[in-house]
Design a protein around this motif. Structure first.
Motif, short mmCIF file in Angstrom:
data_model
loop_
_atom_site.label_atom_id
_atom_site.label_comp_id
_atom_site.label_asym_id
_atom_site.label_seq_id
_atom_site.Cartn_x
_atom_site.Cartn_y
_atom_site.Cartn_z
N ILE A 1 38.35 35.35 33.46
CA ILE A 1 38.25 36.47 34.04
C ILE A 1 37.46 37.54 33.55
O ILE A 1 37.49 37.65 32.17
CB ILE A 1 39.80 37.28 34.11
CG1 ILE A 1 40.71 36.25 34.70
CG2 ILE A 1 39.85 38.71 35.13
CD1 ILE A 1 40.45 35.60 36.14
N ASN A 2 36.52 37.99 34.39
CA ASN A 2 35.43 39.03 33.92
C ASN A 2 35.71 40.11 34.05
O ASN A 2 35.53 40.73 35.18
CB ASN A 2 34.09 38.21 34.63
CG ASN A 2 32.98 38.88 34.27
OD1 ASN A 2 32.76 39.78 33.28
ND2 ASN A 2 31.94 38.54 34.81
N ILE B 1 46.12 26.01 36.36
CA ILE B 1 45.39 26.06 35.25
C ILE B 1 46.17 26.75 34.08
O ILE B 1 46.87 27.54 33.98
CB ILE B 1 44.23 27.18 35.59
CG1 ILE B 1 43.45 26.66 36.68
CG2 ILE B 1 43.55 27.50 34.31
CD1 ILE B 1 42.60 27.77 37.29
N PRO B 2 46.06 25.92 32.93
CA PRO B 2 46.90 26.06 31.53
C PRO B 2 46.49 27.46 30.75
O PRO B 2 47.33 27.84 29.98
CB PRO B 2 46.96 24.83 31.10
CG PRO B 2 45.65 24.06 31.27
CD PRO B 2 45.34 24.54 32.68
N GLU B 3 45.25 27.89 31.04
CA GLU B 3 44.67 28.50 29.96
C GLU B 3 43.80 29.77 30.84
O GLU B 3 43.12 29.37 31.57
CB GLU B 3 43.57 27.79 29.29
CG GLU B 3 44.04 27.65 27.57
CD GLU B 3 42.78 27.18 27.10
OE1 GLU B 3 41.96 27.53 26.57
OE2 GLU B 3 42.89 25.89 26.71
N VAL B 4 44.07 31.00 30.53
CA VAL B 4 43.27 32.04 31.01
C VAL B 4 42.59 33.03 30.05
O VAL B 4 43.63 33.35 29.12
CB VAL B 4 44.30 32.93 31.97
CG1 VAL B 4 43.51 34.00 32.39
CG2 VAL B 4 44.88 32.15 33.05
N HIS B 5 41.35 33.17 29.82
CA HIS B 5 40.66 33.95 28.98
C HIS B 5 40.23 35.34 29.89
O HIS B 5 39.57 34.98 30.77
CB HIS B 5 39.42 33.21 28.25
CG HIS B 5 40.09 31.97 27.64
ND1 HIS B 5 40.26 31.75 26.41
CD2 HIS B 5 40.45 30.69 28.23
CE1 HIS B 5 40.51 30.51 26.17
NE2 HIS B 5 40.53 30.03 27.23
N VAL B 6 40.69 36.34 29.31
CA VAL B 6 40.06 37.54 30.08
C VAL B 6 39.22 38.11 29.01
O VAL B 6 39.58 38.82 27.78
CB VAL B 6 41.07 38.83 30.13
CG1 VAL B 6 40.73 39.90 31.24
CG2 VAL B 6 42.34 38.10 31.21
#
Lengths: 442, 337
Positions: free
Chosen positions: A164-165, A200-205
């Motif tokens: 997430i940008n 989706i197992p991983e979220v990076h913000v």
């Protein structure tokens, strides 16, 4: 990774931020205006096809034009009113393009229909994609590429990491910043809907460090969700560029000419997450967005929630108008934005900012010859050699430029920014690229 | 607030640019040279100022008279970028303290007339123009270019060294007391100068090169202000230290202590002001390291095994010629490829 453990990508530039002009300003809802112009080509794909006729009454959120094929999306009315015409209107770049003109009903009639929530867990991937498309959702970061296209699961290359940008690396712009501070819950809600459906197992913000309140708000909102990791990044342009952000967060380089999915990543802007949350929870299509109105020449800098299709002139008038010294209005950020040829053009789904500048800022010092100082080489995040490309562009040796990978240039403008000789490097590259594309076609 | 009514201008993005512009870069480097000029005047008297002024006059007049111009530009338009003056001052500071003024002037003319303008002006020249001017003088007037008048203190600042006012081509009798530079004494007599004199600059030599202290401070300031690519001086100096350290360990009579190598001759001046010329040093970061290291290696080789006591000028000119080759093999790897 940079030297001191803080994450980022290599190269890039540090333009003056100018964000304090609007970073503290809460979003306000813009008042309705009498007339809206909705361009059929809002997004990166094929223009939508109108499904209304002149004279027809429409209500807020009603479908005006349907998607034309897969890489296209729907268009909805931001107001209740009457379709005046299906004609043409000014694009910010000055060309005349097909658009639907809506005459808005009086202010008192502008209400939202009853919320119609959709439970995302009941939809399979195809239905999910279709729903997002039908809600007219595009990437809100600026490019406005239809969002659903990225959500279509492919069995051989599944998305494993949602990115997430929240960088907002363009100077002046604070709309994503305000969205994260004020609507962190909605952003996280959108993230969960998306991550759940696409499994989706991983979220990076990724959020740049100059927005500590946004980092805090997002951490608070995401508390307890093991999947979501909020990462603060060093402040550097163009960190919000998809491939740079993936490099900063995952340490991986997306192969040239390929999509982020190649490394299992799916990148979305924070604003897109809010649009998804609103689409599912309230049944509201994408008909408004947050726009930062700023720059040295704006009467009252603001962050406004603006209905898509509002004429830019009206938005600027709401913000105290432009003063007499204004010489240029830019749609988007100052590094990659579009200079406006006419203020009659409307706000688009991808309009993140409207910036007004005086002559002084735009009068470039004279162009000098290239010193070969290498500042552009050290600025280029794609590791191209802009100094060499300029040398070739000036004598139109486009084939040699292609061999030097000019097509890998994402036109972020870091080279032009860094150049002490004021050479319009990125513009020369744009011209060369379009000439090369023309040759391919012809 | 008066409403906006005028026409809109349309530029292309980006709509902001870094503060540093080419003329500003040149002017700042010119300013950084002021302490070097002051040190030269301190040790070699006000004649130093005259020599620098004569070389600058030669450079500026040539630029004014013959620089290629864009349509609509008046004569001398390119002087505004400050690079012509810079070449003149740099050349002046590489000359011996007793050189006749007319030779300095001719050097300035050659620097711009041979080293810069035939290549298309600023940015087009492959060789450092100031060093082209110096090489020209070295070839044309070998005696004057290797006659070293002794340094003095501030008390002697009104004394002219050598025969600065000698008329052109009428022979300049060497009537003043002359001496040898630390490097030639080292090469030909085996004497090693005290490090403290090398550091402060209280030694014979070219005008701007003697004071290591001043040059290190100037280099530090330029690095802080990002006026040059730090990779060039850093790799250059490191190579000299490593190579001369190695030779020093092998044979003390062959090579002095690396610190002596570092602070003698034109090494620091060359590393800070000459090798870092943006036009004639590589634009690719990796190439800059190789370029600097190459200069360092050639300097050590010339000093230890060559016929000359000093080799900074030729080392830089040789590596200038190699820049296109180095860049050919060090093009950055494109992102994602």
């Amino acid at each position: 990774m940079s030297f001191f453990g803080a994450r980022s990508f290599r190269h890039g530039v540090h333009p003056e931020e100018h964000k304090d002009q609007t970073a503290h300003l809460e979003t306000e809802r813009m008042a309705f205006v009498p007339r809206y112009e909705l361009l059929l080509g809002q997004h990166g794909g094929k223009p939508s096809v109108p499904v209304v006729h002149p004279g027809q009454k429409v209500v807020r959120g009603q479908l005006l034009a349907r998607a034309d094929g897969f890489v296209s999306t729907s268009l909805h009315s931001p107001v209740s009113g009457t379709v005046r015409s299906l004609d043409r209107c000014r694009h910010p770049n000055g060309s005349l393009v097909p658009a639907i003109e809506i005459e808005a009903d009086p202010f008192s009639a502008q209400t939202w229909p009853e919320p119609k929530p959709t439970d995302p867990s009941t939809l399979d991937n195809d239905q999910f994609v279709e729903f997002v498309q039908s809600m007219g959702i595009v990437g809100m970061g600026g490019a406005a590429f239809p969002a659903h296209v990225k959500y279509k699961l492919s069995p051989d290359k599944p998305a494993q990491k949602l990115i997430i940008n929240g960088c907002e690396c363009e100077p002046y712009l604070t709309c994503d910043h305000r969205v994260m501070v004020e609507f962190a819950e909605r952003v996280v809600r959108g993230i969960r809907i998306l991550a759940d459906n696409l499994r989706i197992p991983e979220v990076h913000v990724g959020i740049e460090k100059n927005k500590p309140d946004a980092v805090a708000a997002m951490r608070e909102a995401a508390r307890g969700d093991e999947r979501i990791r909020i990462v603060d990044l060093v402040v550097k342009y163009p960190q919000g560029a998809e491939k740079m952000l993936i490099k900063a967060l995952l340490g991986e380089e997306v192969p040239a000419g390929r999509l982020p999915l190649e490394v299992g990543a799916l990148v979305n802007n924070v604003g897109t997450m809010v649009a998804i949350a609103d689409a599912f929870d309230l049944g509201r299509p994408l008909v408004e967005r947050v726009v930062t109105i700023a720059g040295p020449n704006v009467g009252r800098p603001s962050n406004l929630i603006v209905p898509i299709g509002t004429p830019v002139r009206d938005v600027l008038d709401t913000c105290g108008g432009l003063n007499a010294e204004t010489r240029e209005v830019v749609m988007g950020g100052p590094m990659m934005g579009q200079p406006m040829i006419s203020l009659d053009a409307p706000v688009l789904k991808g309009t993140s900012g409207l910036l007004a500048f005086p002559q002084t800022q735009l009068d470039r010092a004279a162009e000098y010859t290239c010193l070969k100082c290498g500042r552009c080489v050290e600025a280029c995040p794609a590791f191209l050699n802009p100094s060499k490309l300029v040398r070739l562009a000036k004598v139109r040796r486009y084939e040699e430029m292609e061999q030097a990978y000019v097509m890998d240039c994402m036109e972020c403008g870091s080279c032009s920014y860094a150049c002490p000789s004021n050479i319009p490097i990125v513009q020369l590259i744009r011209v060369s690229k379009s000439s090369l594309r023309g040759k391919k076609r012809g | 607030m008066k409403p906006h009514s005028g026409e809109l201008l349309v530029h292309t993005s980006p709509f902001d640019s870094a503060r540093l512009t080419t003329p500003r870069l040149m002017i700042e480097v010119n300013l950084v040279l002021l302490p070097v000029i002051l040190a030269a005047t301190w040790y070699f008297g006000f004649g130093a100022l005259l020599i620098v002024a004569a070389a600058t006059a030669g450079a500026v007049l040539t630029e004014w008279g013959f620089a290629p111009r864009r349509a609509g530009q008046g004569r001398g338009a390119t002087l505004a970028d400050g690079s012509g003056v810079l070449t003149g001052i740099l050349l002046g500071l590489t000359l011996p303290p007793g050189v006749p003024l007319w030779m300095a002037f001719v050097g300035g003319v050659a620097a711009i007339g041979l080293g810069k303008l035939p290549w298309g002006g600023l940015g087009g020249n492959p060789f450092n123009p100031a060093l082209v001017g110096r090489a020209f003088l070295q070839a044309a007037f070998p005696v004057a270019m290797t006659t070293w008048n002794p340094q003095g203190g501030f008390a002697q600042w009104t004394e002219l060294r050598g025969t600065p006012l000698a008329p052109p081509f009428l022979g300049s009798e060497v009537d003043a007391i002359t001496t040898a530079t630390p490097l030639s004494r080292m090469k030909f007599d085996g004497d090693v100068e005290a490090l403290s004199s090398l550091f402060t600059g209280n030694i014979p030599g070219s005008l701007g090169e003697t004071s290591a202290l001043v040059l290190i401070l100037c280099g530090g300031w330029m690095a802080l202000r990002r006026l040059f690519d730090w990779r060039v001086p850093v790799s250059l100096l490191l190579t000299v230290i490593l190579l001369s350290g190695l030779f020093h360990l092998i044979d003390e009579t062959l090579c002095p202590n690396p610190l002596v190598m570092l602070t003698s001759g034109g090494l620091l001046f060359g590393a800070v002001f000459m090798a870092t010329d943006p036009a004639t040093s590589p634009a690719v970061p990796k190439a800059a390291f190789i370029f600097g290291a190459g200069i360092g290696a050639i300097v050590v080789l010339i000093r230890l095994f060559g016929g000359l006591p000093e080799g900074v000028m030729y080392a830089i000119l040789l590596m200038n010629a190699a820049v296109p080759l180095i860049e050919r093999v060090t093009q950055p790897r494109v992102f994602g490829r």
